[in-house]
Design a protein around this motif. Structure first.
Motif, PDB file in Angstrom:
ATOM      1  N   VAL A  14       0.834  -1.196   0.000  1.00 13.41           N
ATOM      2  CA  VAL A  14       0.000   0.000   0.000  1.00 13.41           C
ATOM      3  C   VAL A  14       0.872   1.250   0.000  1.00 13.41           C
ATOM      4  CG1 VAL A  14      -1.725   1.295   1.316  1.00 13.41           C
ATOM      5  CG2 VAL A  14      -1.932  -1.173   1.102  1.00 13.41           C
ATOM      6  N   ALA A  15       1.982   1.221   0.735  1.00  9.66           N
ATOM      7  CA  ALA A  15       2.898   2.361   0.749  1.00  9.66           C
ATOM      8  C   ALA A  15       3.441   2.629  -0.649  1.00  9.66           C
ATOM      9  CB  ALA A  15       4.041   2.108   1.724  1.00  9.66           C
ATOM     10  N   LYS A  16       3.841   1.582  -1.361  1.00  9.40           N
ATOM     11  CA  LYS A  16       4.354   1.753  -2.722  1.00  9.40           C
ATOM     12  C   LYS A  16       3.259   2.247  -3.660  1.00  9.40           C
ATOM     13  CE  LYS A  16       6.579  -0.661  -6.540  1.00  9.40           C
ATOM     14  NZ  LYS A  16       6.965  -1.977  -7.111  1.00  9.40           N
ATOM     15  N   GLU A  17       2.030   1.749  -3.481  1.00 11.50           N
ATOM     16  CA  GLU A  17       0.920   2.177  -4.336  1.00 11.50           C
ATOM     17  C   GLU A  17       0.582   3.650  -4.125  1.00 11.50           C
ATOM     18  OE1 GLU A  17      -3.859   1.471  -4.249  1.00 11.50           O
ATOM     19  OE2 GLU A  17      -2.642  -0.346  -4.391  1.00 11.50           O
ATOM     20  N   PHE A  18       0.681   4.125  -2.892  1.00 16.94           N
ATOM     21  CA  PHE A  18       0.281   5.492  -2.570  1.00 16.94           C
ATOM     22  C   PHE A  18       1.360   6.531  -2.895  1.00 16.94           C
ATOM     23  CE2 PHE A  18      -3.136   4.421   0.845  1.00 16.94           C
ATOM     24  CZ  PHE A  18      -3.966   3.968  -0.173  1.00 16.94           C
ATOM     25  N   VAL A  19       2.651   6.191  -2.689  1.00 17.71           N
ATOM     26  CA  VAL A  19       3.699   7.218  -2.809  1.00 17.71           C
ATOM     27  C   VAL A  19       4.776   6.882  -3.826  1.00 17.71           C
ATOM     28  CG1 VAL A  19       3.340   7.883  -0.407  1.00 17.71           C
ATOM     29  CG2 VAL A  19       5.141   6.255  -0.952  1.00 17.71           C
ATOM     30  N   GLY A  20       4.817   5.667  -4.356  1.00 17.73           N
ATOM     31  CA  GLY A  20       5.836   5.310  -5.334  1.00 17.73           C
ATOM     32  C   GLY A  20       7.042   4.639  -4.715  1.00 17.73           C
ATOM     33  N   LEU A  21       7.944   4.170  -5.604  1.00 22.74           N
ATOM     34  CA  LEU A  21       9.103   3.391  -5.156  1.00 22.74           C
ATOM     35  C   LEU A  21      10.087   4.211  -4.335  1.00 22.74           C
ATOM     36  CD1 LEU A  21      10.955   0.873  -5.268  1.00 22.74           C
ATOM     37  CD2 LEU A  21      11.817   1.701  -7.460  1.00 22.74           C
ATOM     38  N   ASP A  22      10.398   5.434  -4.794  1.00 22.46           N
ATOM     39  CA  ASP A  22      11.485   6.186  -4.156  1.00 22.46           C
ATOM     40  C   ASP A  22      11.141   6.665  -2.755  1.00 22.46           C
ATOM     41  OD1 ASP A  22       9.552   7.806  -5.264  1.00 22.46           O
ATOM     42  OD2 ASP A  22      10.915   9.478  -5.614  1.00 22.46           O
ATOM     43  N   LYS A  23       9.838   6.794  -2.439  1.00 22.35           N
ATOM     44  CA  LYS A  23       9.448   7.274  -1.112  1.00 22.35           C
ATOM     45  C   LYS A  23       8.720   6.214  -0.291  1.00 22.35           C
ATOM     46  CE  LYS A  23       9.241  12.170  -2.275  1.00 22.35           C
ATOM     47  NZ  LYS A  23       8.458  13.427  -2.219  1.00 22.35           N
ATOM     48  N   ALA A  24       8.710   4.978  -0.780  1.00 23.73           N
ATOM     49  CA  ALA A  24       8.000   3.909  -0.064  1.00 23.73           C
ATOM     50  C   ALA A  24       8.601   3.661   1.316  1.00 23.73           C
ATOM     51  CB  ALA A  24       8.015   2.629  -0.889  1.00 23.73           C
ATOM     52  N   SER A  25       9.938   3.702   1.406  1.00 20.88           N
ATOM     53  CA  SER A  25      10.598   3.475   2.696  1.00 20.88           C
ATOM     54  C   SER A  25      10.226   4.554   3.699  1.00 20.88           C
ATOM     55  CB  SER A  25      12.122   3.428   2.498  1.00 20.88           C
ATOM     56  OG  SER A  25      12.783   3.303   3.728  1.00 20.88           O
ATOM     57  N   GLY A  26      10.226   5.812   3.254  1.00 16.56           N
ATOM     58  CA  GLY A  26       9.852   6.907   4.153  1.00 16.56           C
ATOM     59  C   GLY A  26       8.416   6.828   4.602  1.00 16.56           C
ATOM     60  N   ALA A  27       7.506   6.503   3.660  1.00 14.92           N
ATOM     61  CA  ALA A  27       6.085   6.379   4.014  1.00 14.92           C
ATOM     62  C   ALA A  27       5.871   5.241   5.001  1.00 14.92           C
ATOM     63  CB  ALA A  27       5.257   6.150   2.756  1.00 14.92           C
ATOM     64  N   LEU A  28       6.555   4.119   4.783  1.00 17.23           N
ATOM     65  CA  LEU A  28       6.408   2.979   5.686  1.00 17.23           C
ATOM     66  C   LEU A  28       6.938   3.310   7.076  1.00 17.23           C
ATOM     67  CD1 LEU A  28       5.492  -0.014   5.691  1.00 17.23           C
ATOM     68  CD2 LEU A  28       7.864  -0.633   5.241  1.00 17.23           C
ATOM     69  N   SER A  29       8.035   4.052   7.147  1.00 16.28           N
ATOM     70  CA  SER A  29       8.585   4.417   8.460  1.00 16.28           C
ATOM     71  C   SER A  29       7.627   5.340   9.213  1.00 16.28           C
ATOM     72  CB  SER A  29       9.949   5.077   8.293  1.00 16.28           C
ATOM     73  OG  SER A  29       9.847   6.290   7.572  1.00 16.28           O
ATOM     74  N   TRP A  30       7.006   6.309   8.512  1.00 21.73           N
ATOM     75  CA  TRP A  30       6.030   7.182   9.168  1.00 21.73           C
ATOM     76  C   TRP A  30       4.801   6.384   9.604  1.00 21.73           C
ATOM     77  CZ3 TRP A  30       6.964  11.488  11.346  1.00 21.73           C
ATOM     78  CH2 TRP A  30       7.912  12.369  10.863  1.00 21.73           C
ATOM     79  N   PHE A  31       4.401   5.390   8.806  1.00 14.00           N
ATOM     80  CA  PHE A  31       3.286   4.528   9.203  1.00 14.00           C
ATOM     81  C   PHE A  31       3.592   3.838  10.522  1.00 14.00           C
ATOM     82  CE2 PHE A  31       1.370   0.341   9.442  1.00 14.00           C
ATOM     83  CZ  PHE A  31       0.042   0.566   9.122  1.00 14.00           C
ATOM     84  N   TYR A  32       4.806   3.293  10.641  1.00 16.29           N
ATOM     85  CA  TYR A  32       5.168   2.571  11.861  1.00 16.29           C
ATOM     86  C   TYR A  32       5.348   3.504  13.050  1.00 16.29           C
ATOM     87  CZ  TYR A  32       5.635  -1.881   9.459  1.00 16.29           C
ATOM     88  OH  TYR A  32       5.365  -3.022   8.765  1.00 16.29           O
ATOM     89  N   VAL A  33       5.731   4.758  12.789  1.00 17.41           N
ATOM     90  CA  VAL A  33       5.789   5.721  13.887  1.00 17.41           C
ATOM     91  C   VAL A  33       4.404   5.932  14.477  1.00 17.41           C
ATOM     92  CG1 VAL A  33       6.152   8.162  14.419  1.00 17.41           C
ATOM     93  CG2 VAL A  33       7.861   6.919  13.114  1.00 17.41           C
ATOM     94  N   ASN A  34       3.417   6.145  13.608  1.00 20.33           N
ATOM     95  CA  ASN A  34       2.057   6.348  14.107  1.00 20.33           C
ATOM     96  C   ASN A  34       1.483   5.052  14.677  1.00 20.33           C
ATOM     97  OD1 ASN A  34       0.398   8.528  14.524  1.00 20.33           O
ATOM     98  ND2 ASN A  34      -0.846   8.191  12.713  1.00 20.33           N
TER      99      ASN A  34
END
Length: 484
Positions: free
Chosen positions: A363-383
């Motif tokens: 879902v992170a890759k689908e929403f933000v793309g490959l280059d920012k998937a890691s950052g989006a996933l890290s923010w998900f886990y923070v919340n």
């Protein structure tokens, strides 16, 4: 011949990555979902209340998941192999200290915070490395590695139950330190791929350029210290992908779902075993429920990724249905009083929860793309960490106030249903956001056209005034010449 050998090497490398990530996930989640067994022992050993004991799980889960953001920033500087090995070393050392030097709950809280830091760094690394090595079959690869988490939830609770019975909680944690040291061995197999090196070098260069720009910018009074700080803040902003919060509405919904996910699953991890014992089941039967939860979780993690790759529905839609089933199963959990009923609900809850966890990365890759998937996933886990920390503590308070686990589990199920509602309405929210952006862009274009027209009119008017002035000067000159 060389091409065939290269393909064979590439396949072997992919297998090594999958098996390494599988093992790391097995070790990490085996501890996460067995922590309720340690709570039972600590409650008896320290004669503490459920609220005090819940602080350990609350802080541990909070640090574990929020440290993924720190791991994401480290991955911009170092390879994912390096961060995995470092995370494993931190985790092993913290468990060794806990088993030998701990004599109070405050010491356990401190050492488990360090444990959460190490596990969080290693956990994000083995999640992110899949994005750089698998493209076409990312869902299937992610499913296989996620099965390690479910398998760990199935295998490790009986193992920990045996170790607790034979060696006590100190001996069990000492042995666990050796188990966690194997994360370093698995990390050694995660050789960086060309795409990982390319993206990491690009981000490092972007951060350097941002700092350099801040140092050379002209600020009032030529304050170079303030200039450097400004550049560093901009670099931090790029390192942690903060721009996602105001440029991507889908990410904002994903971020909110992370908090609700933590609020939903955290009481189950901590209070399933104590709730079973409170209902009259033995400690062995309670550990079996955790194993069944892990078995369902294993199947659900694989099924979620497989359906996302080959099913007719979008990944976000499958994600929403998984949260709906998770919330409903959690609500049903308090009404089970026998082993058969609780076992059925645990299997269902494990399957739906595993499907959710198996789709986080996709879902992170689908929403933000490959280059920012890691950052989006890290923010998900923070919340997610914030949700876990908040609800584990609140659930402990509700247990002390009501004398049962019913209110805590019912509340947790409600948060799961709310997450499903947000995911089902997310496409409509995205449409509204895009419409707003289009209206704003059209307004800006109209404003630019209006300013351009005004500029042209002003220019024409100025030219006309100039010509009129010249004509008047010529007329005056002619009148003077005639009079003379």
């Amino acid at each position: 011949m060389m091409a065939a050998m290269a393909r064979k090497t590439s396949k072997l490398r992919c297998v090594a990555i999958i098996m390494s990530c599988f093992t790391v996930r097995l070790i990490i989640h085996g501890m996460l979902y067995s922590i309720g067994l340690f709570f039972i022992e600590w409650k008896e050993y320290f004669a503490a209340s459920a609220t005090k004991i819940s602080l350990i799980g609350s802080i541990f889960n909070g640090v574990f998941l929020s440290s993924s953001l720190f791991g994401s920033a480290l991955s911009h500087r170092f390879s994912l192999r390096t961060t995995t090995i470092v995370g494993g070393l931190i985790a092993a050392c913290s468990l060794m200290i806990t088993s030998t030097l701990t004599d109070s709950l405050s010491h356990i809280i401190a050492t488990y915070s360090v444990l959460g830091l190490g596990l969080g760094i290693a956990f994000l690394s083995v999640q992110s490395i899949l994005v750089f090595n698998f493209d076409k079959h990312l869902g299937t690869a992610n499913s296989f590695t996620n099965c390690g988490a479910g398998f760990g939830m199935f295998v490790m609770p009986p193992v920990f139950r045996f170790l607790l019975h034979e060696f006590g909680w100190r001996g069990c944690l000492f042995i666990s330190a050796g188990i966690y040291a194997n994360i370093c061995v698995c990390g050694a197999f995660l050789r960086p791929s060309p795409s990982e090196k390319k993206i990491r070098n690009a981000k490092k260069e972007a951060v350097k350029n941002t700092v350099a720009d801040g140092q050379t910018s002209d600020l009032p009074n030529n304050n170079r210290i303030l200039s450097t700080i400004t550049g560093m803040l901009k670099a931090v902003k790029k390192s942690f992908d903060i721009s996602l919060f105001y440029t991507n509405a889908q990410f904002v919904a994903y971020f909110i779902v992370g908090f609700l996910c933590g609020m939903c699953v955290s009481p189950v991890m901590v209070y399933l075993a104590p709730k079973a014992v409170d209902s009259g089941l033995t400690k062995t039967e309670a550990s079996l429920l955790l194993s069944l939860l892990g078995l369902g979780n294993t199947v659900g993690r694989f099924a979620g990724g497989f359906i996302a790759d080959y099913g007719p529905l979008s990944t976000s839609t499958i994600y929403g249905f998984a949260y709906f089933a998770t919330g409903l199963s959690t609500i049903l959990l308090p009404f089970g009083d026998t082993f058969a009923v609780l076992a059925s609900i645990s299997l269902s809850l494990g399957f739906s929860g595993g499907s959710c966890h198996g789709l986080h990365l996709l879902v992170a890759k689908e929403f933000v793309g490959l280059d920012k998937a890691s950052g989006a996933l890290s923010w998900f886990y923070v919340n997610f960490a914030i949700g876990c920390a908040v609800n584990i503590f609140l659930a402990g308070c509700l247990v002390d106030l009501t004398g049962s686990y019913h209110a805590s589990l019912l509340t947790a199920g409600g948060f799961g249903l709310l997450a499903a509602v947000i995911l089902f309405t997310e496409p409509r929210l995205q449409q509204l956001y895009q419409s707003r952006c289009k209206r704003r862009a059209v307004g800006q274009e109209e404003s630019a056209e209006y300013r351009h027209e005004q500029l042209e009119n002003d220019t024409l008017h100025s030219n006309q005034v100039y010509r009129n002035g010249q004509e008047r000067c010529i007329d005056v000159s002619m009148e003077i010449s005639t009079s003379t």
